[in-house]
Scaffold this active site. Structure first.
Site, PDB file in Angstrom:
ATOM      1  N   GLY A 113     -18.913  11.773 -13.270  1.00 55.60           N
ATOM      2  CA  GLY A 113     -20.373  11.837 -13.246  1.00 55.60           C
ATOM      3  C   GLY A 113     -20.972  10.832 -14.218  1.00 55.60           C
ATOM      4  CB  CYS A 164     -42.118  23.562 -33.371  1.00 50.02           C
ATOM      5  SG  CYS A 164     -43.819  23.056 -33.147  1.00 50.02           S
ATOM      6  CD  GLU A 165     -35.605  24.145 -32.705  1.00 51.59           C
ATOM      7  OE1 GLU A 165     -34.689  23.661 -33.389  1.00 51.59           O
ATOM      8  OE2 GLU A 165     -35.832  25.360 -32.623  1.00 51.59           O
ATOM      9  N   GLY A 203     -14.747  12.797 -16.684  1.00 52.16           N
ATOM     10  CA  GLY A 203     -14.441  12.547 -18.090  1.00 52.16           C
ATOM     11  C   GLY A 203     -14.328  11.086 -18.472  1.00 52.16           C
TER      12      GLY A 203
HETATM   13  C1  LIG Z   1     -18.898  17.816 -15.814  1.00 55.81           C
HETATM   14  C2  LIG Z   1     -17.798  17.854 -14.828  1.00 55.81           C
HETATM   15  C3  LIG Z   1     -17.359  16.687 -14.221  1.00 55.81           C
HETATM   16  C4  LIG Z   1     -17.901  15.335 -14.571  1.00 55.81           C
HETATM   17  O1  LIG Z   1     -17.680  15.000 -15.880  1.00 55.81           O
HETATM   18  P1  LIG Z   1     -18.163  13.580 -16.430  1.00 55.81           P
HETATM   19  O2  LIG Z   1     -17.848  13.660 -17.872  1.00 55.81           O
HETATM   20  O3  LIG Z   1     -19.612  13.522 -16.132  1.00 55.81           O
HETATM   21  O4  LIG Z   1     -17.395  12.553 -15.693  1.00 55.81           O
HETATM   22  C5  LIG Z   1     -16.379  16.777 -13.266  1.00 55.81           C
HETATM   23  N1  LIG Z   1     -15.849  17.962 -12.916  1.00 55.81           N
HETATM   24  C6  LIG Z   1     -16.238  19.105 -13.475  1.00 55.81           C
HETATM   25  C7  LIG Z   1     -15.625  20.362 -13.054  1.00 55.81           C
HETATM   26  C8  LIG Z   1     -17.225  19.087 -14.444  1.00 55.81           C
HETATM   27  O5  LIG Z   1     -17.612  20.241 -15.012  1.00 55.81           O
END
Ligand SMILES: *Cc1c(COP(=O)(O)O)cnc(C)c1O
Length: 420
Positions: free
Chosen positions: A274, A341-342, A230
């Site tokens: 991520g 086509c959207e 997050g």
């Molecule tokens: C998507 C997700 C993450 C990573 O989230 P980011 O916003 O990309 O940092 C981590 N843990 C879980 C369980 C997720 O679904």
């Protein structure tokens, strides 16, 4: 205002395109690895600290190997993601399996790899035991409900489908303890694309508080607290990146007070980030096919939602640079579109840009996470190649572009043509 920078100039990009036709995503290895090092350094006070790269951001084995060298693990939430981890040789506690609504075969694979299993629901204790057996180390995902206000993408925790309630944590860990499980972890994730450092410190406080209560009441020891992902990124030039040192210092203070203060150390801090790891270091490179003028002005690219869905899916902002026109006045209002086509197949709506001509090279920023990986094949559009820009300027194709044979591989035309 911070400038949105590129790791290449127009001339370098033209050279890359001689060998690799547009569209493609290109990842900046140096930028990604510098950030990975900063992440590790920020938390070096915590012995056993580990970031589990949430592989859905950009599931590519080259990137996984580079990040693994930095000591990162992998956070998986599906069979394909577990298989990718397996294929790059990852095993055991370098893999975190944080899934939900999980089928039995995924638990079986996670057990086979020795991954850390992070359960999303109390009923999955029995489900896991029945289908795969119980591992020696288990974690639960905590949903703090109304304890924590949410944010836009992930919503309010009490409305989110993820995790255990507080009461279920007590019941669940007790059940595991009674069944002989000895090693415990805990996880929560209540943010997505959050830029406020304090948010992550508050999250740590919520999780440390519940660890203190659980440890006391159930007489169990926690090995790790996984603070989830997050961490947001500055998609807009006026955004500031999350200050990791500030997050770390805030968490360290709480760690001293709540974890050390209650004799619960050592406790390893984990993240499963991520977006922040790869997001800012990926760029979608396209060429302008057509300029169209009707009631509005449109710049049509040779890429589309198949390559980057975020703007169409949730109105996400992605910065756009028209190569060679960086300093030209941004006085022309465009919708920058793909060819689906959207009508929502747009990378930007009403964006002020320099005057654009057919053949111009357009770079869309921050596509390194949830970019290529989120793509789809609607209208039979093919997903692009992925390239890696190495620190020495070399470019490696780390995934080829899809072909029409790939697209049709699941069809049997001979059978279809004989079908009455
Ligand atoms: C998507 C997700 C993450 C990573 O989230 P980011 O916003 O990309 O940092 C981590 N843990 C879980 C369980 C997720 O679904």
């Amino acid at each position: 205002m911070l400038e949105k920078k590129l790791p290449f100039d127009k001339e370098q990009l033209e050279q890359i395109i001689e060998k690799h036709p547009t569209p493609f995503h290109i990842y900046d290895e140096k930028g990604m690895l510098d950030y990975a090092q900063k992440f590790n350094e920020a938390f070096s006070w915590n012995e056993g600290f580990k970031e589990y790269y949430a592989i859905k951001a950009a599931p590519n084995p080259y990137l996984m190997r580079l990040l693994r060298k930095q000591g990162f693990g992998i956070d998986c939430s599906s069979m394909a993601e577990l298989l990718l981890a397996e294929k790059v040789g990852m095993r055991g506690e370098e893999i975190m399996f944080t899934s939900n609504d999980t089928p039995a075969y995924e638990y079986q694979k996670a057990m086979e790899l020795g991954a850390i299993i992070n359960l999303d629901d109390i009923k999955h204790i029995d489900y896991l035991e029945e289908h795969a057996g119980l591992p020696e180390l288990i974690s639960f995902r905590y949903n703090p409900g109304t304890l924590k206000g949410g944010n836009i993408i992930i919503g309010k925790p009490e409305d989110s489908k993820y995790g255990f309630t507080r009461e279920q944590l007590f019941e669940g860990y007790k059940k595991l303890k009674d069944k002989g499980v000895k090693r415990f972890g805990i996880h929560t994730m209540v943010a997505s694309n959050e830029l406020d450092a304090d948010y992550f410190v508050e999250t740590a406080e919520i999780i440390f508080d519940v660890i203190v209560d659980l440890a006391k009441e159930l007489d169990i020891r926690f090995e790790f607290a996984n603070l989830g992902g997050g961490i947001g990124i500055p998609y807009k030039s006026e955004h500031k990146p999350v200050n990791l040192n500030r997050v770390s210092e805030g968490i360290k203070e709480l760690y001293e007070k709540l974890i050390v203060g209650n004799g619960l150390d050592p406790l390893k801090i984990y993240f499963e980030s991520g977006r922040a790891i790869t997001g800012p270091y990926g760029f979608l490179v396209s060429r302008v096919l057509h300029i169209k003028e009707t009631y509005k002005k449109y710049a049509g690219l040779d890429s589309c939602m198949a390559n980057l869905m975020r703007p169409a899916l949730y109105g996400a902002y992605h910065h756009i640079t028209v190569m060679g026109k960086e300093t030209a006045p941004h006085r022309h209002l465009y919708d920058v579109t793909g060819s689906l086509c959207e009508n929502n197949d747009k990378f930007a709506i009403n964006r002020l840009l320099p005057e654009i001509n057919p053949e111009d090279l357009v770079v869309i920023h921050d596509t390194g996470a949830h970019g290529h990986s989120m793509g789809f094949n609607y209208n039979g559009k093919l997903r692009s190649a992925e390239l890696l820009l190495r620190p020495n300027g070399e470019v490696v194709e780390i995934r080829r572009a899809e072909t029409f044979d790939d697209l049709f591989a699941t069809l049997d035309f001979d059978a279809a043509n004989e079908f009455e």
